[in-house]
Design an enzyme around this catalytic site. Sequence first.
Site, PDB file in Angstrom:
ATOM      1  N   HIS A   1      30.575   3.356  24.751  1.00  0.00           N
ATOM      2  CA  HIS A   1      30.925   1.817  24.441  1.00  0.00           C
ATOM      3  C   HIS A   1      30.075   1.030  25.596  1.00  0.00           C
ATOM      4  CE1 HIS A   1      34.238   2.544  22.201  1.00  0.00           C
ATOM      5  NE2 HIS A   1      34.736   3.320  23.142  1.00  0.00           N
TER       6      HIS A   1
ATOM      7  N   ASP B   1      33.792  10.850  17.648  1.00  0.00           N
ATOM      8  CA  ASP B   1      34.657  10.010  18.487  1.00  0.00           C
ATOM      9  C   ASP B   1      35.439   9.207  17.582  1.00  0.00           C
ATOM     10  OD1 ASP B   1      35.709   9.558  21.467  1.00  0.00           O
ATOM     11  OD2 ASP B   1      35.757   7.791  20.589  1.00  0.00           O
TER      12      ASP B   1
END
Length: 288
Positions: A116, A152
Amino acid sequence: MALTIITDPRCTAYGARGHPEGPARISGAVELLKAQEKLTLSWSQPPPASEAAILRAHTQEHLARLEQPADFDGDTPAYPDIAAHARRSAGGALQALAAAQAGQSAFSLLRPPGHHATPDRAMGFCYLNSVAIAALEARAAGFKRVAVFDFDVHHGNGTEDILLDQAGLAFISIHQHPGYPGTGLENRGGNCFNFPVAPGTPRPQYRAVLSRAMDELKNFRPDMIAVSAGFDAYRGDPLAQGTLEAEDFQWLGKTIRELQVPAFSILEGGYSAELPELVLAYLRGLDG
């Protein structure tokens, strides 16, 4: 052939009570891997990533901000020495890349995760973007077509932001939507391919999406693959509503191995108590 596990006990030296991105993610996996006998494992401790490698993905201002004792957001606190932890985690990704360059198999088992983190922002447990740093390093080392394959359950928005429109790079992500951080609904830039999966999608359909994403990976014809290995699509994960089982992660490892392309993997997500077993299943697939 030995499979190299890259880790550092210092990555378990920070945390907050009740926070899902905790030391047990690593300590439990290390304990299980050291106790098993069916894989031939070697162990390595990485040096921190160099500033030159980090600056391929991040701004100088972001590195300076990492040194400030102020939280980034509710999920991304400024733990003591977090900049050093993040540099070691990125260093693990670079060491895994070096192993892949040498024809070996490697898995970086470190905290914090990274996908992120954008060029100038830490968010969602992530401080530096280890997989993007390693992918850009692979390009700088002469690999012509480098793919990041991200399974993910949360979309790697930072990885996408860093790699978007970069020549010779592809980002392929399979992730839950709706879900954190709410991105990844569409393909972008001709090199970022997103495969959103609805919460609670039955396991056979989820596997079918994984297969389509794997076809996209094959179509790119990479000469190096960086795997952002998240295990939070597991049916028992507390942060998402995935439906996968340990056998599915073993299938992912096996399928990546059968591509016969140099590849390395980096632990990203996975917050259930079963994370060590899921990591082991994936490594068994990689090992064959």
